[in-house]
Design a protein around this motif. Structure first.
Motif, short mmCIF file in Angstrom:
data_model
loop_
_atom_site.label_atom_id
_atom_site.label_comp_id
_atom_site.label_asym_id
_atom_site.label_seq_id
_atom_site.Cartn_x
_atom_site.Cartn_y
_atom_site.Cartn_z
N ASN A 131 0.83 -1.20 0.00
CA ASN A 131 0.00 0.00 0.00
C ASN A 131 0.86 1.25 0.00
O ASN A 131 1.84 1.34 0.74
CB ASN A 131 -0.93 0.00 1.22
N ALA A 134 -1.25 8.09 -1.25
CA ALA A 134 -1.18 9.07 -2.32
C ALA A 134 -1.44 10.49 -1.81
O ALA A 134 -0.78 11.43 -2.24
CB ALA A 134 -2.18 8.73 -3.42
N SER A 142 -5.99 8.96 0.95
CA SER A 142 -6.15 8.05 -0.19
C SER A 142 -4.89 7.21 -0.34
O SER A 142 -3.78 7.69 -0.11
CB SER A 142 -6.38 8.84 -1.48
N TRP A 143 -5.09 5.96 -0.73
CA TRP A 143 -3.93 5.11 -0.99
C TRP A 143 -4.20 4.19 -2.16
O TRP A 143 -5.33 3.97 -2.57
CB TRP A 143 -3.54 4.31 0.24
N GLU A 144 -3.10 3.70 -2.71
CA GLU A 144 -3.15 2.76 -3.83
C GLU A 144 -2.56 1.44 -3.39
O GLU A 144 -1.53 1.39 -2.71
CB GLU A 144 -2.34 3.30 -5.00
N GLN A 145 -3.24 0.37 -3.75
CA GLN A 145 -2.68 -0.97 -3.57
C GLN A 145 -1.85 -1.25 -4.82
O GLN A 145 -2.39 -1.42 -5.91
CB GLN A 145 -3.81 -1.99 -3.41
N THR A 146 -0.54 -1.26 -4.66
CA THR A 146 0.36 -1.33 -5.82
C THR A 146 0.41 -2.71 -6.46
O THR A 146 0.74 -2.83 -7.64
CB THR A 146 1.78 -0.91 -5.42
N ASP A 187 -12.11 1.64 -7.47
CA ASP A 187 -11.73 0.39 -8.12
C ASP A 187 -10.98 -0.46 -7.10
O ASP A 187 -10.83 -0.05 -5.96
CB ASP A 187 -10.91 0.64 -9.40
N SER A 189 -7.98 -1.12 -6.68
CA SER A 189 -6.61 -0.72 -6.33
C SER A 189 -6.54 0.61 -5.59
O SER A 189 -5.48 0.97 -5.11
CB SER A 189 -5.74 -0.63 -7.59
N HIS A 190 -7.63 1.37 -5.55
CA HIS A 190 -7.61 2.71 -4.99
C HIS A 190 -8.68 2.85 -3.90
O HIS A 190 -9.83 2.43 -4.09
CB HIS A 190 -7.83 3.76 -6.09
N TYR A 191 -8.26 3.47 -2.80
CA TYR A 191 -9.12 3.60 -1.63
C TYR A 191 -9.00 5.01 -1.07
O TYR A 191 -7.93 5.61 -1.12
CB TYR A 191 -8.70 2.63 -0.53
N THR A 192 -10.11 5.49 -0.50
CA THR A 192 -10.09 6.77 0.21
C THR A 192 -10.91 6.64 1.49
O THR A 192 -12.02 6.10 1.45
CB THR A 192 -10.69 7.91 -0.65
#
Length: 196
Positions: A131, A134, A142-146, A187, A189-192
């Protein structure tokens, strides 16, 4: 015996413990619902880490525990939904209830909620840095699951990584249920996490 064990190993083992508790919660619900007669093959108890870990191979031993926990969790869900995809809705309800049992307190900040998620969910080994934050402010994070480290386990057993993500989202929403925070997932891969 624990001279080779550090806080990070206990932290990861606790995360595996949360995964085991979620698996148990879903399995017990399925037994109550008459969907499963014997849950034992899906369940494991975790004894104290220092009493079971292989000190000669700490990293490998922990990785094998992660793999075992994920495979049994996937097998349980796939078994329960394979003949009745509608049963996933029941599992999502149970996942939310499980999250609510681990609810974050009112007044939790977005960054605190993110840290709680990082401390709760298994996302591979810590060195994998799955993770990536961002954006972060007082109102939202917000973060991205890479990388998706879960999909392969699920697809290898005839399931879908999307099912894992939906269940995890329900647990997260349950964890936020007493806070003034909401989770948005545009989606997989992306969370807030955002203040309501």
């Amino acid at each position: 015996m624990s001279r080779f064990l550090g806080p990070i190993h206990y932290w990861l083992y606790n995360k595996i413990g949360h995964q085991e508790a979620l698996t148990r919660s879903l399995a017990e619900a399925a037994v109550r619902d008459g969907r499963l007669t014997d849950a034992d093959s899906y369940l494991r108890d975790l004894p104290p880490l220092e009493s079971v870990i292989d000190e000669e191979n700490i990293h490998g031993w922990l990785q094998s525990r992660i793999t075992d926990a994920e495979q049994r969790y996937a097998a349980l869900v796939i078994s329960l939904t394979g003949k009745d995809s509608g049963y996933l809705d029941r599992l999502l309800q149970e996942a939310y209830a499980f999250g609510a049992q681990n609810a974050l307190p009112e007044g939790t900040a977005p960054a605190e909620a993110y840290k709680a998620f990082e401390d709760f969910f298994v996302n591979g080994m810590p060195c994998e840095h799955v993770n990536l934050v961002a954006e972060s402010s007082d109102r939202a994070l917000s973060w991205e699951q890479t990388r998706d480290l879960h999909a392969n386990v699920w697809t290898a057993q005839g399931g879908s990584g999307s099912t894992y993500n939906r269940l995890r989202q329900s647990v997260m929403e349950g964890m936020l249920s007493k806070s003034a925070l909401r989770l948005f997932m545009p989606d997989e891969s992306h969370y807030t996490i955002q203040r309501a």
